[in-house]
Every structure is written in C-alpha cells, then in structure tokens.
Design an enzyme around this catalytic site. Structure first.
Site, PDB file in Angstrom:
ATOM      1  N   ASP A   4       0.810  -1.225   0.000  1.00 10.25           N
ATOM      2  CA  ASP A   4       0.000   0.000   0.000  1.00 10.25           C
ATOM      3  C   ASP A   4       0.842   1.272   0.000  1.00 10.25           C
ATOM      4  OD1 ASP A   4      -2.260  -1.622   0.077  1.00 10.25           O
ATOM      5  OD2 ASP A   4      -2.297  -1.641   2.268  1.00 10.25           O
ATOM      6  N   LYS A  12       1.859   2.174  -5.072  1.00 11.89           N
ATOM      7  CA  LYS A  12       2.385   1.610  -6.330  1.00 11.89           C
ATOM      8  C   LYS A  12       1.453   1.894  -7.503  1.00 11.89           C
ATOM      9  CE  LYS A  12       2.358  -2.425  -4.360  1.00 11.89           C
ATOM     10  NZ  LYS A  12       2.053  -2.053  -2.961  1.00 11.89           N
ATOM     11  N   GLY A  67      -4.551  -4.240  -3.919  1.00 14.39           N
ATOM     12  CA  GLY A  67      -5.518  -3.170  -4.194  1.00 14.39           C
ATOM     13  C   GLY A  67      -4.717  -1.944  -4.547  1.00 14.39           C
ATOM     14  N   HIS A  68      -4.646  -1.639  -5.831  1.00 12.93           N
ATOM     15  CA  HIS A  68      -3.825  -0.521  -6.302  1.00 12.93           C
ATOM     16  C   HIS A  68      -4.750   0.613  -6.746  1.00 12.93           C
ATOM     17  CE1 HIS A  68      -0.294  -3.488  -7.214  1.00 12.93           C
ATOM     18  NE2 HIS A  68      -0.678  -3.485  -5.957  1.00 12.93           N
ATOM     19  N   THR A  89      -6.030 -11.611   3.601  1.00 15.19           N
ATOM     20  CA  THR A  89      -7.141 -10.949   2.919  1.00 15.19           C
ATOM     21  C   THR A  89      -8.289 -11.930   2.615  1.00 15.19           C
ATOM     22  OG1 THR A  89      -6.087 -11.370   0.787  1.00 15.19           O
ATOM     23  CG2 THR A  89      -5.609  -9.255   1.814  1.00 15.19           C
ATOM     24  N   GLN A 100       1.823  -6.200  -3.245  1.00 12.64           N
ATOM     25  CA  GLN A 100       2.252  -6.307  -1.849  1.00 12.64           C
ATOM     26  C   GLN A 100       3.523  -5.458  -1.653  1.00 12.64           C
ATOM     27  OE1 GLN A 100       1.157  -9.633  -3.402  1.00 12.64           O
ATOM     28  NE2 GLN A 100      -0.709  -8.662  -2.761  1.00 12.64           N
ATOM     29  N   THR A 133       2.892 -12.614   2.675  1.00 16.73           N
ATOM     30  CA  THR A 133       2.008 -13.222   1.700  1.00 16.73           C
ATOM     31  C   THR A 133       2.757 -14.452   1.163  1.00 16.73           C
ATOM     32  OG1 THR A 133       0.560 -12.775  -0.181  1.00 16.73           O
ATOM     33  CG2 THR A 133       2.786 -11.815  -0.285  1.00 16.73           C
TER      34      THR A 133
END
Ligand code: GDP
Ligand code: IMO
Ligand code: MG
Length: 429
Positions: A13, A16, A40-41, A129, A224, A239
């Site tokens: 987060d 990116k 989530g970008h 997630t 990530q 992850t």
C-alpha cells in the site's frame, strides 16, 4: 531507458498504483508478476477512482498492453468481475489484456483451507485478505495445482480437479469444517469461465520476450511489498509469493539481464495491514493522526492500517534485497501538519534484519527527530517549491537509506508529483 520494476519497499500500500499509472505513459507493456486479488492498487484519474486488484494498473492507459504473468494466482470470477467493472468505465480490457496460460487458478475451496488455517487455535492468525491466495500457492509448490492451460484440456482438468477436491474434502472432514461446497458445480462453472477468458490467454513469457526483442519497453508492477515477501519478509506474517525484485523474473519469465532499473516505492512514514511485527508502530494519538491524514484504510478489505514512523533499517534491508536504483517517496503531504517528524535510524544493538518475527518484535528502535515543515505540500510539482524542512527531511531519508529519491508524490492524482530532474529515475524513464 529500458525495462523497470516498480515495487513496494515496505509492507504494501505504498502507492504503487499511482506510480505505475504515472510512469506507464513511457512504456508499451505493464506486467504483474505475483500475488493475486489480495492487491488493491488505487489510481485517480481526474474525478474517477479505480482500484486495480489482479489487472495491472497500466490498463488504464489506452493502447498499453497489460499482462498477468505466470507468477500471479488467478481467481477467474474475481478477474471477470474486474474486467467488467473496467469495461463499464470504457476501458477496452479484452483488447489490452493478456493472461498467462501458466498462472495458477484459485478455487473456492482455497478460501476454506485459508479459513481453517487462520482459525486454528494453536497458530497465530496472519490476518490474511481471505482470498485463497496462500492455499493456491501451497498447491502450486506442492505440485498438485491447476494452471489456466489445464482448463482447456477438460479430461485432464477433471482428473486433476477430482484429486484436489478430494484432498480438500478430507481436510474439511478432519477439521470438522461445516462449509458445504458443490464440487461438481464448481468444476463445471470453471470450464465455462475458462471459455470466457480464452481469447486473452497465451504464453505471456514468449509475448514479453518477443516484445522486448522488438524494442518495446516493459514496466513490471509488483504487488504487496518487500517485507511481505515469502522469503525475505517478516515470516510467517507475509504473503505467499515473491514480492521482491527477483519475483519479476520468475513470475514473468524474463531474464535478470532484461531489467534496467528497480524502483522502490515507500511512504514518507510506514503502514502495515494485518498482523506481524512493526518496530516503528505508533499505537497512540500520533498513529491515529497519521491514519486520519493519510486515510489509511485498506483498499481491498477496508481494514484500518497500522501506522508508524519511517524505518531506515527496514528500507536499507529492502534496498539491499531488491537493489533499488531509486526510491519514490509517496504521501509526503500527509505529514504537512506535524510539529515534528521522527525517523527510526537504527535498531539498538542489531546491525542486520532479524530473521524471526520474535526477534524483530524485540528490537528497540532508535529515533532522530526532525522539525516539521508545517506548510502545505499537497499538489506541489516542483522540488524548489517544497518547504526547506520538507526537503531536509527527504535528504535525510535518502542519505540514511543510501538510495536516491528520484520522485516525490504529493497527492493521489497523476499530476501531484515531483520528478527530480537529473536523477537516475528520470534517466531510466
Ligand atoms: P498500492 O497498493 O501500493 O497501490 O497503494 P494503495 O492504493 O493500496 O494505497 C495508497 C493510497 O494512498 C491510495 O488511496 C492512493 O490514492 C493514496 N495516495 C497515493 N499517493 C499519495 C500521495 O502522495 N498523497 C496522498 N495523500 N495520497 C496518496
Ligand atoms: P498491495 O499490492 C498490504 C497482507 C495481508 C496479510 C498478509 C497475507 O495493495 O500493496 P494474503 O491474503 O496475501 O495471504 O495476506 O499480507 N497483504 C497486503 N497488505 N497491501 C497488499 O497489497 C497486501 N496483500 C496482502 O493483510 O497481512
Ligand atoms: Mg494496496
């Protein structure tokens, strides 16, 4: 000039999506190489907000080829949802997107396996997630996974699927999980979903290598962050993929010699979602102030992000693992109102990054305090317009991390950015 990797230098987060969207203007192809729809970008284009999960952020620029590489794990339902959302926004996804035939497939039973392992009393939950990412990678490395190409050989697929489904049923029985899954229905559904994505599926390693040979430039978009990398991150609070620069080569099928720049994206402070060690975490009013000012809530799960000061030892470590040629510092504007800003410059008595999360939890961060700039930087586009104290802060970060800062983000939108003229980053772009 050449091909670059843009990846997270912290725990994800970092911004990116914004950076990739901005830089992609100079590239022909943007390729994701790991992770899945756990990412989530966020990208703002004028009034429009996009949150890209599986599809590379480069898709938002017309004419750019977007690639989902072999190292990504694909949930076809999530992928089709995302395709449809983007199509409704007028993006010609089917023309621009290529999906690797070697990418592994996430099935609904992967989410059940995840629930099982997150729910076990004898294990600390990772705070995942819940997208089935970890269990899908487990099947991949366990050599029993199902890849997209398998979906087009129905007989072989059905055999692979039966044996995988049987494993999961046994597991559910052993752990007394009451979820009911209609395995046959899912199998048939996946065969239908496969047909819907078929025109986009190909050998993306071949596509990328052919394109590079023809002189086209590729931007590899990490998901990530480096400290969530399965090898180099804060294991087991990571992850399940290789989020560091090396992952771009294995996850896209390109040689290391094809990469000409590695750009680390870092916030001007630190955040983390989910569990795990976080040496500079602020569990107090200041942390809450950063969360509010930075709107630090997960783009995918909506969870509040844990916030803390900038961590130099962590950045030095991720710079070493990735070989950052430049840093992009995002969210500088979030610190505008602070009387002073603190930076962790070292962990007392520890020169290297501890291997265990227990040891990292025990480190004692040593801080230096710098004066705040108390003036608005939001939206600034020229370095010379930054307040002197903000420039001093950035210089301090660059000197201590040993990496140049080639770009500064002063807001979520494309043009709220300062690119440093004469930097290595400006050169490689
Ligand atoms: P990613 O996963 O690395 O792409 O980052 P996310 O999209 O999950 O989170 C970054 C958030 O910060 C998003 O809401 C962005 O719109 C926002 N953002 C990015 N750069 C800046 C910036 O320079 N300033 C501010 N205030 N917000 C930013
Ligand atoms: P982007 O690409 C921040 C975190 C989860 C959890 C851990 C493992 O938007 O930066 P997983 O579902 O991957 O097995 O969860 O990793 N995590 C992220 N944190 N940004 C992300 O992606 C993340 N993707 C996973 O919160 O702690
Ligand atoms: Mg994100």
């Amino acid at each position: 000039m050449g091909n670059i990797i843009v990846l997270g230098a912290q725990w994800g987060d970092e911004g990116k999506g914004k950076v990739v969207d901005l830089f992609s203007e100079k590239f022909s192809i943007v390729a994701r190489y790991q992770g899945g729809h756990n990412a989530g970008h966020t990208v703002f284009i004028g009034e429009k907000k996009f949150v890209l999960k599986l599809i590379p952020s480069g898709i938002l620029r017309p004419g750019i080829q977007a690639v989902i590489g072999n190292g990504v794990v694909v949930d076809p339902t999530a992928l089709l949802d995302e395709i449809e959302t983007l199509e409704r926004a007028g993006i010609d996804v089917r023309k621009q997107l290529a999906i690797s035939n070697r990418a592994h497939v996430i099935f609904p039973f992967h989410r059940i396996v995840e629930k099982m392992s997150e729910g076990r009393e004898d294990r600390v939950p990772i705070g995942t997630t819940s997208r089935g990412i970890g269990p899908c990678y487990e099947d991949k490395t366990g050599r029993r996974g199902i890849r997209i190409a398998d979906l087009y050989e129905p007989e072989a697929f059905c055999a692979l699927y039966s044996s995988l489904a049987e494993d999961k049923q046994l597991l559910a029985q052993t752990f007394d999980i009451q979820e009911t899954i209609d395995y046959e229905k899912i199998r048939d559904q996946y065969l239908k979903l496969a047909e819907r994505i078929r025109p986009m599926v190909c050998d993306t390693a071949q596509l990328l290598n052919d394109a590079m040979r023809a002189g086209k430039r590729v931007l590899f978009e990490g998901a990530q962050g480096s400290m969530l990398d399965v090898d180099h991150g804060t294991y087991p609070f990571v992850t399940s993929s290789s989020a560091t620069a090396g992952g771009a080569c294995t996850g896209a099928g390109v040689p290391p010699t094809a990469i000409h720049g590695v750009i680390g994206v870092s916030k001007a402070y630190t955040t983390r979602v989910g569990s795990g060690p976080f040496p500079t975490e602020l569990d107090d009013e200041t942390g809450e102030r950063i969360r509010k000012a930075g709107n630090e809530y997960g783009a995918v799960t909506g969870r509040p992000r844990r916030c803390g000061w900038f961590d130099v030892p962590l950045l030095r470590y991720t710079a070493m693992i990735n070989g950052f040629t430049s840093l992009v510092i995002t969210k500088l504007d979030v610190l505008d109102e602070f009387d002073e800003v603190r930076v962790c410059t070292e962990y007392r008595n520890t020169k290297t990054m501890p291997a265990t999360f227990r040891a990292l939890e025990a480190v004692e961060p040593v801080y230096e305090t710098l004066p705040g700039w108390k003036s608005e930087t939001r939206g600034l586009t020229r370095h010379q317009d930054l307040p002197q104290r903000a420039r001093d802060y950035l210089k301090f970060l660059s000197e201590r991390t040993g990496v140049e800062i080639g770009c500064i983000s002063t807001g979520p939108e494309r043009d709220e950015t300062i690119l440093i003229e004469g930097s290595r980053l400006a050169e490689v772009l």
